[in-house]
Design an enzyme around this catalytic site. Structure first.
Site, PDB file in Angstrom:
ATOM      1  CD  GLU A   1     -20.200 -17.989  10.398  1.00  0.00           C
ATOM      2  OE1 GLU A   1     -19.470 -17.927   9.393  1.00  0.00           O
ATOM      3  OE2 GLU A   1     -19.909 -18.652  11.397  1.00  0.00           O
TER       4      GLU A   1
ATOM      5  CD  GLU B   1     -21.123 -22.530  11.293  1.00  0.00           C
ATOM      6  OE1 GLU B   1     -19.896 -22.335  11.425  1.00  0.00           O
ATOM      7  OE2 GLU B   1     -21.787 -22.113  10.332  1.00  0.00           O
TER       8      GLU B   1
END
Length: 939
Positions: free
Chosen positions: A438, A513
Site C-alpha cells: 500500500e 488483504e
C-alpha cells in the site's frame, strides 16, 4: 563446483567416515544470552538524564573505545532493573489519550522522551582458550535505532527494528575475564502504523567460530524434483578472518527428521584470502524424498562442515524442505503439483499481555490456532518476522509471504531486502516475497513501476525460486500493478479485480488483504457508546466486504490463488472505527489472546476438513424476553435444524460457503442446532441460559504450546452446573509459586488495565553534594556537628597531592510518595578508601551481599527531602592523569507491584506463565470476590 564421486566398493566406508566426521565437535558455538540483563530508561535529549552518555570531550565517534556514561565498560548499573530477554518496555507502560493512536495509546515513543530511550547492559565471561576464535554478538531484532557497545567500543547502529544484525567483537574481548555488552535503543521514531513495541524484543546470542567459517546465513539450499528423486543444490559462503591458507575440504551431509544420514558429498577447495569470502556449490541427491506440505511438513537437515588438516573446524546446520511451488494465471497456486487455494491471514507480531516480546512457545501457539481455523497461509504484515515464527511455520505446515518493510531502490531499502531474503530463503514455508504494501504515493504511477522492477529483479538475483508480490490498494490499473510478478489485491472495494485480470491475463493474482471487518468477541449488539462492534459478519463499510463475501469472491474464481484476511488476530493499535479509549484493533478473526470470535467458525466450516456446527449468539439475554434475536449457524453440514426448548424452529439447507439465519424470540432455556449430512444427524450444538457465576475454571492449553517453560492458561467462570458464563466480567486476582507471570489479557478492545504488574524502580539522584576537610583519618561512628559555613562544592579544585586525612560529604535526595512498602537502597560508588554512611543523621550498615550497597529502614526516611552524609578517607591518584570518581552513587526506590489481576471479558481472560528453570512444580491460583478460589499445578 564439480561433484566428487566414489566407487561403490568404497561407499560404505565413506558413509561411515562421514558420519564419524559429523559427530566431531567443531569450533562453532552459539550461546543464547537472554538471561540476566540490566535495564534502565535514559532520555531522548537530556544527556544528564541519559546517564551522561556522549558528554565526554572525546565521544565514541571521535576516538575508538570512548563509550562514555552508561556505554562505558565499568559503568555502575547495579541499581538498574534486572530482567531477561525478550523484553518490550512499551507494553509495560500505562495507556494515555495523548499517546500514539496507531501504537495502541501506550505512553511511550516520541511524545514521552523519558520513556523513548532504553539502555541494556550485560556482563559475560569469555574464556582465555577462545583467543584465536572469531567472537561475535548476534541480535535477532531491537526496536529501534540501536547503538551497541562492547567493553566501551562502539560497534555500530542498526536503524531498523526488524533486521537481525551481528557485530564482530574479536579485537575488543577481554579473554579470560569479564566483558560488557551495552545496547541503547531509541524507540522515539515509528516505522509502522501499528504497535511495534520497544527494546530488545528478540533473542541475543554470543557466537564463537574458527577464523575460517560459514558466514551467517551463508548457505542456500534449493531442490529440483526429477522423477522420484530430488537434486539438491547447496551453495555455501565461506569467510576467512585469519591468516590460514591452503586447502580445505567442504563436507555436505543431509539428514532426515529421524537424524538418519541420507546422502553426503565432499570437495577439496582453496581457502579464501584474508578477510575475503568465497562461494562453493555442491550437488546432492535425495532418493524418494518426503515432500514438505501443509499437512505433512517434512524437513531435512543439511550439515555443512569445513575440514582443515584432518580436523573439522566449522559445522553449520541448515533446516530445509523439499517441495515445488507454482502460480498459474488461470488456475491459481500449486504446491507439489497439486492445486491449493490459499486460505491466509495477515498478522502483526504482538500478543496480549506481552506485546512484541513473544517467547518461542507463543509463536507455536498462534500458528496452531490459525491452523485449527483451517488457515494454511500467513502474511507477515508488514515487516520481516522473528526467525522463530518461520521455524514454527516450517514445522507446523504454514505457508508464508515474507515481507520487507519499505519500498525503494537505494542501499537502505535493498540491503534490508537482501538481509531478509538471505536469512529466510531456506525456509520451505516461505513461498513468496513481498517487496511492498500500500505505497499510495507511488502505486499508480511510473515511479512505482520503476521501483518495483528494481526490487523484483534484485530479489530474483538473491532467490530465483520464489515469486515476488506487492499488496496494492489504490486501484488496480498501472504503476506497480503492471510490473509486479504476482498481483496482490488489497480489498475488493478498491478496484475491479476481474477487469484487471482481463487486461493482464498472464499475471497471477491473490488477495493479499481482504475483509477488514469489525467484531468484538462475545458482543452481538453494536454499542458505539461503549466502542463495541457486533460479532455478526457484516459489511464494515459500503465499499468493503464481509468475510463471507470476500471468501465467496475468491473461492469462486480459479484464477485467483486465494486470499489473506485482515487479520488473523486482533492487534494493538489502529482501533478503527473508534479512537480512545479503544486501544486494539477490531479486525481479527481471533482477539489479541487468540480466543475465537464467531467468524473463526465460518472459516473453519469452509476452510477446514472436519464437520463443523457453531451457533451464535450466547443465550443469556435477561430482560430481553420476547425480543427477536438474530440466530446464526456456521456449518458445513448439508442442513441445520434449530430448536428452542425442544421446539423446532425449522430446518434449512446450507449454501456452499454460506451460513444460516433465524429470528428467534428470546426465552430462557436451551437453543439447540442439529446438523445433518446425507439426511443423517451428525452434529449437535447448544447455547444454554446459565445461572450466576460461582466457580473459577483454569484450563492449560497443552495442545497449542510446544514443550517448554511457557504455558498459556485460560481463565473463565462457570455456574453451579459447570456451564461457562458468557457475560461474566469478574476481576480475578492471580498468584504463582515456582514461576512467574509474563502477561495478562482478556481481548477487550477498550480495556485500559495493566498488561503487566512489575515492581517500579525509580533512580533518585543525590544533589547539592558538598564536602568539608577533616584532620583525622578516624571516621566517626555517630554524625557530628559540622559548621554550615565550611561546606564547599565537593571535589571542586581538589589538590590530589595535598588531600585531607578524611572528608565528610553531604548531599540531598527527594523521596516522593514515601511508603512503608518501598525498598530504598543507596548504591555507593567509591569515593573513599574507607566509608561510613549516615541517612538523616542515622548510621546505616552495608548489605551482606554487597559492601557498597546500603538498604535503608524506611522508618529513618522522610517524605520529600532527605540528607545523606558520607565520611571517607580519600582515594589517591597513582598517576597524574588518573580520572577520579566524583559521583557518590544513586538512590534506588523500589515500589512493589500490585497483585496480578484482570477482569474477565465476556467470560474469558488469559494468563501467560513461565516456569522457573529449577522449579519442580508451578502452582498457579486464581481468586475473586464471591467465587471459589481455584489452583492449577504444573509439573
Amino acid at each position: 563446483m564439480k561433484t566428487t564421486f566414489v566407487p561403490k566398493a568404497l561407499l560404505s566406508f565413506f558413509l561411515l567416515l562421514s558420519f564419524w566426521v559429523s559427530a566431531q565437535k567443531s569450533d562453532r558455538e552459539l550461546i543464547l544470552i537472554d538471561k540476566d540483563w540490566r535495564f534502565s530508561f535514559g532520555h531522548l535529549y537530556d544527556t544528564k538524564k541519559d546517564f551522561g552518555h556522549a558528554e565526554g570531550y572525546f565521544s565514541y565517534l571521535t576516538k575508538t573505545g570512548f563509550g562514555d556514561g552508561s556505554a562505558a565498560k565499568d559503568f555502575d548499573d547495579r541499581a538498574w532493573r534486572k530482567l531477561d530477554l525478550p523484553h518490550d518496555w512499551a507494553v509495560e507502560q500505562p495507556f494515555s489519550e495523548s499517546a500514539s493512536f496507531s501504537h495502541g495509546f501506550k505512553a511511550a515513543g516520541k511524545n514521552y522522551p523519558e520513556k523513548s530511550i532504553g539502555w541494556y547492559r550485560k556482563k559475560i565471561n569469555i574464556l582465555e582458550s577462545d583467543l584465536g576464535k572469531v567472537i561475535s554478538i548476534k541480535f535477532d531484532g531491537v526496536f529501534r535505532n540501536s547503538k551497541v557497545f562492547f567493553n566501551g567500543f562502539y560497534l555500530g547502529t542498526e536503524q531498523s527494528g526488524y533486521n537481525g544484525f551481528e557485530y564482530d567483537v574479536t579485537a575488543y574481548v577481554n579473554y579470560g575475564g569479564e566483558n560488557t555488552i551495552v545496547v541503547r535503543a531509541d524507540a522515539s521514531m515509528e516505522e509502522g502504523w501499528f504497535y511495534e513495541g520497544a527494546g530488545i524484543y528478540r533473542h541475543v546470542y554470543l557466537q564463537k567460530t574458527n577464523p575460517i567459517y560459514v558466514k551467517e546465513n551463508g548457505t542456500y539450499v534449493t531442490s529440483e524434483l526429477k522423477n522420484n528423486d530430488a537434486e539438491i543444490t547447496a551453495e555455501v559462503s565461506i569467510e576467512n578472518k585469519g591468516n590460514s591458507k591452503g586447502n580445505l575440504e567442504i563436507i555436505q551431509t543431509i539428514f532426515d527428521a529421524s537424524n538418519k544420514q541420507i546422502t553426503t558429498n565432499s570437495e577439496k577447495v582453496s581457502a579464501p584470502e584474508f578477510y575475503k569470502t568465497a562461494n562453493f556449490t555442491s550437488k546432492l541427491s535425495v532418493k524418494n524424498p518426503l515432500l514438505w506440505d501443509i499437512d505433512t511438513p517434512n524437513l531435512y537437515r543439511l550439515v555443512t562442515q569445513i575440514q582443515q588438516n584432518g580436523k573439522i573446524i566449522d559445522s553449520y546446520e541448515t533446516i530445509f524442505g523439499i517441495r515445488t511451488i507454482k502460480f498459474d494465471p488461470e488456475n491459481g497456486f500449486f504446491l507439489n503439483g497439486k492445486p491449493l487455494k490459499l486460505k491466509g491471514t495477515n498478522n502483526h507480531q504482538d500478543h496480549a499481555g506481552i506485546g512484541t516480546a513473544l517467547p518461542d512457545e507463543i509463536q507455536y501457539y498462534r500458528i496452531k490456532k490459525l491452523k485449527e481455523m483451517g488457515s494454511n497461509a500467513y502474511r507477515c504484515s508488514h515487516h520481516p518476522p522473528t526467525p522463530e515464527l518461520l521455524k514454527a511455520c516450517d514445522e507446523l505446515g504454514m505457508l508464508v509471504i515474507d515481507e520487507t518493510r519499505l519500498m525503494g531502490i537505494n542501499d537502505y531499502h535493498l540491503n534490508d531486502l537482501q538481509r531478509m531474503m538471505e536469512r529466510d530463503r531456506n525456509h520451505p514455508s516461505v513461498f513468496c516475497w513481498s517487496v511492498g504494501n500500500e505505497e499510495w504515493n507511488i502505486e499508480g504511477g511510473i515511479v512505482g513501476e520503476r521501483v518495483t522492477n528494481v526490487m523484483q529483479n534484485f530479489a530474483k538475483s538473491i532467490d530465483s525460486t520464489r515469486p515476488v508480490t506487492v499488496g496494492i490498494s489504490s486501484g488496480f490499473k498501472s504503476g506497480i500493478s503492471s510490473a509486479v510478478e504476482i498481483m496482490g489485491y488489497n480489498y475488493l472495494g478498491n478496484g475491479d479485480i476481474d477487469a484487471h485480470r482481463n487486461q493482464f491475463k498472464n499475471q497471477p493474482g491473490m488477495g493479499t488483504e481482504e475483509g477488514s471487518t469489525f467484531a468484538t468477541r462475545g458482543i452481538y449488539f453494536t454499542d458505539d457508546a461503549k466502542h463495541y462492534q457486533s460479532a455478526y459478519d457484516k459489511k464494515p463499510r459500503p465499499t468493503f466486504y464481509s468475510i463471507e463475501e470476500g471468501w465467496k469472491f475468491y473461492a469462486g474464481r480459479p484464477y485467483l490463488a486465494g486470499m489473506f484476511i485482515w487479520t488473523g488476530f486482533d492487534y494493538r493499535g489502529e482501533p478503527t472505527p473508534y479512537g480512545w479509549p479503544s486501544v486494539t484493533s477490531y479486525f481479527g478473526m481471533m482477539d489479541v489472546c487468540g480466543f475465537p470470535k464467531d467468524n473463526v467458525f465460518y472459516l473453519k466450516s469452509w476452510w477446514g476438513k472436519e464437520p463443523v456446527l457453531h451457533l451464535l449468539p450466547h443465550w443469556n439475554w435477561i430482560g430481553m424476553e420476547g425480543t427477536a434475536i438474530d440466530v446464526w449457524a456456521y456449518s458445513n453440514c448439508d442442513e441445520v435444524e434449530l430448536f428452542l426448548n425442544k421446539k423446532s424452529l425449522g430446518k434449512k439447507k446450507m449454501e456452499k460457503n454460506g451460513h444460516l439465519e433465524w429470528k428467534v424470540n428470546y426465552a430462557p432455556g436451551t437453543l439447540e442446532a442439529v446438523g445433518y449430512k446425507n439426511g443423517k444427524k451428525v452434529l449437535t450444538e447448544t447455547q444454554k441460559t446459565t445461572a450466576k457465576a460461582e466457580n473459577i475454571k483454569l484450563s492449560l492449553d497443552k495442545e497449542n504450546v510446544v514443550k517448554g517453560n511457557v504455558s498459556v492458561v485460560t481463565v473463565e467462570v462457570t455456574d453451579k452446573n459447570g456451564l461457562h458464563v458468557p457475560t461474566a466480567n469478574d476481576e480475578i486476582e492471580f498468584a504463582i509459586k515456582g514461576g512467574k507471570i509474563l502477561g495478562v489479557g482478556n481481548g477487550d478492545p477498550t480495556s485500559l488495565e495493566s498488561d503487566k504488574f512489575i515492581d517500579n524502580i525509580d533512580l533518585v539522584a543525590i544533589n547539592n553534594f558538598k564536602e568539608q576537610k577533616v584532620n583525622t583519618a578516624v571516621l566517626p561512628q555517630q554524625l557530628l556537628n559540622y559548621s554550615e559555613n565550611e561546606w564547599v562544592e565537593a571535589f571542586k579544585d581538589r589538590d590530589y597531592k595535598k588531600q585531607a586525612a578524611s572528608y565528610i560529604y553531604k548531599g540531598e535526595f527527594d523521596l516522593k510518595n514515601k511508603s512503608a512498602s518501598n525498598i530504598v537502597s543507596f548504591f555507593y560508588k567509591k569515593i573513599g578508601v574507607e566509608t561510613v554512611v549516615f541517612i538523616n543523621g542515622n548510621k546505616v550498615e552495608p548489605s551482606a551481599e554487597d559492601a557498597q550497597k546500603y538498604t535503608f529502614n524506611t522508618a529513618i526516611l522522610k517524605e520529600g527531602k532527605n540528607t545523606i552524609h558520607i565520611a571517607a578517607t580519600p582515594l589517591q591518584k597513582i598517576k597524574d592523569w588518573d580520572v577520579m570518581n566524583t559521583d557518590p552513587g544513586i538512590i534506588q526506590v523500589i515500589t512493589p507491584a500490585e497483585p496480578w489481576k484482570r477482569k474477565l471479558f465476556n467470560g474469558y481472560a488469559q494468563i501467560i506463565i513461565q516456569k522457573d528453570e529449577n522449579a519442580k512444580e508451578v502452582v498457579f491460583s486464581a481468586s475473586a470476590k464471591g467465587l471459589r478460589t481455584t489452583t492449577l499445578s504444573l509439573k
